[in-house]
Design an enzyme around this catalytic site. Structure first.
Site, PDB file in Angstrom:
ATOM      1  N   THR A  75     -11.260   6.133  10.038  1.00 24.95           N
ATOM      2  CA  THR A  75     -12.188   5.776   8.971  1.00 24.95           C
ATOM      3  C   THR A  75     -12.489   4.284   9.005  1.00 24.95           C
ATOM      4  OG1 THR A  75     -10.423   5.314   7.385  1.00 24.95           O
ATOM      5  CG2 THR A  75     -11.204   7.601   7.524  1.00 24.95           C
ATOM      6  N   TYR A  77       0.836  -1.208   0.000  1.00 25.19           N
ATOM      7  CA  TYR A  77       0.000   0.000   0.000  1.00 25.19           C
ATOM      8  C   TYR A  77       0.870   1.257   0.000  1.00 25.19           C
ATOM      9  CZ  TYR A  77      -3.473   3.368   1.796  1.00 25.19           C
ATOM     10  OH  TYR A  77      -4.294   4.461   1.983  1.00 25.19           O
TER      11      TYR A  77
END
Length: 327
Positions: free
Chosen positions: A236, A203
């Site tokens: 989140t 990532y």
């Protein structure tokens, strides 16, 4: 990742990426920057069903903008659409279903969008993923790479015909400060052949790739305002699901969705943002360095061009030729 990079990045994060870091930085914000009427403007936000994407879309909609929510999951996308319309009383909030990792579907989506919309003012490339175990797409791509890198690359290029009709077209890449620990691997962008697949580091590599892409976009298409940004460490749904250990340790210090989305919104609507240089990386409304000091993460121009050529060639094998879609 070297111990030095990890240590310096962690110290920087604890100082700047947390809720306290945002509160300190926000004292220098100009509140009038966001006092903007977005009526008549068209916004497209990927990954808009939750988190930073949803908050960004909400902010564009509450200012009167026409907003397209691009989501992979129809049910969650419809829920986000209902929520935004209900709170903003803006019915110009539309849902489109798309898996950004499916490049052929991205090409089809962008073509249809441009056929039905003469103009696009702001594209927010927010959709992302952090999966483990080297997952593959139907097209044989690493899913993380396809979602975080190649999908936004193709989508941005394919929407250029719409973006060029805006007075001040803008493209925002929602990246991550995690990219600071990675040097671009120009020879192996999908990190094939890893003995151990670490989704977190993949990532971070993808997010480094986004930074390089943004700079090259800005150089190729100076008529459009390109930027990338780091939302900080925000609480989140994506962070909770992809990084449960990190969330458990840091949850009391994480930013809210609204704080994480602030710079996205600012980059998308503020006139002050357009006065910044093209292709820069932003954190809390300020352009910042894309490298840690003495971290040896810089690449040569030749390496970066090798990476961009790789994206061009890979896109072509999947049915999208970049040269045919230039301004």
């Amino acid at each position: 990742m070297s111990f030095y990079r990890k240590s310096i990045w962690l110290l920087k994060g604890l100082r700047e990426y947390t809720r306290t870091g945002y509160e300190k930085a926000s004292k220098k914000f100009t509140s009038s920057d966001l006092e903007v009427d977005c009526t008549g403007k068209v916004y497209l936000v990927t990954g808009a069903n939750s988190g930073i994407g949803k908050v960004s879309a909400f902010n564009f909609a509450k200012r009167g903008g026409t907003v397209y929510l691009v989501c992979r999951n129809k049910e969650r996308g419809e829920e986000a659409q209902r929520d935004i319309i209900e709170v903003t009383n803006n019915n110009n909030v539309h849902l489109r279903i798309l898996d950004i990792s499916n490049i052929k579907e991205v090409i089809k989506f962008a073509k249809e969008f441009c056929e039905n919309n003469e103009r696009l003012d702001v594209l927010v490339n927010n959709a992302g993923c952090m999966l483990q175990n080297f997952p593959k797409t139907e097209e044989g791509l690493d899913t993380n790479f396809a979602t975080n890198t190649l999908g936004p690359f193709v989508l941005t290029h394919a929407l250029l015909p719409c973006l060029k009709h805006s007075d001040h077209g803008r493209v925002i890449m929602v990246s991550s400060g995690g990219m600071l620990v990675q040097k671009l691997d120009a020879k192996n962008p999908q990190l094939d052949g890893l003995s151990k697949y670490d989704g977190t580091m993949v990532y971070a590599q993808n997010k480094r790739q986004q930074i390089v892409m943004t700079v090259h976009f800005a150089q190729q298409y100076p008529e459009i305002f390109f930027s990338s940004m780091h939302p900080g460490w925000a609480d989140t749904p994506a962070v909770r699901s992809a990084m449960p250990d990190f969330h458990r340790r840091m949850k009391d210090n994480l930013r809210t969705d609204e704080q994480g989305a602030d710079t996205v919104v600012w980059l998308g609507i503020a006139d002050a943002a357009l006065k910044q240089g093209n292709g820069l990386f932003f954190q809390d409304r300020v352009p910042v360095s894309t490298h840690l000091p003495f971290a040896s993460t810089r690449n040569s121009d030749e390496e970066e061009q090798m990476f961009m050529d790789y994206l061009n060639n890979l896109s072509a094998t999947l049915g999208f030729t970049v040269g045919l879609h230039k301004l």
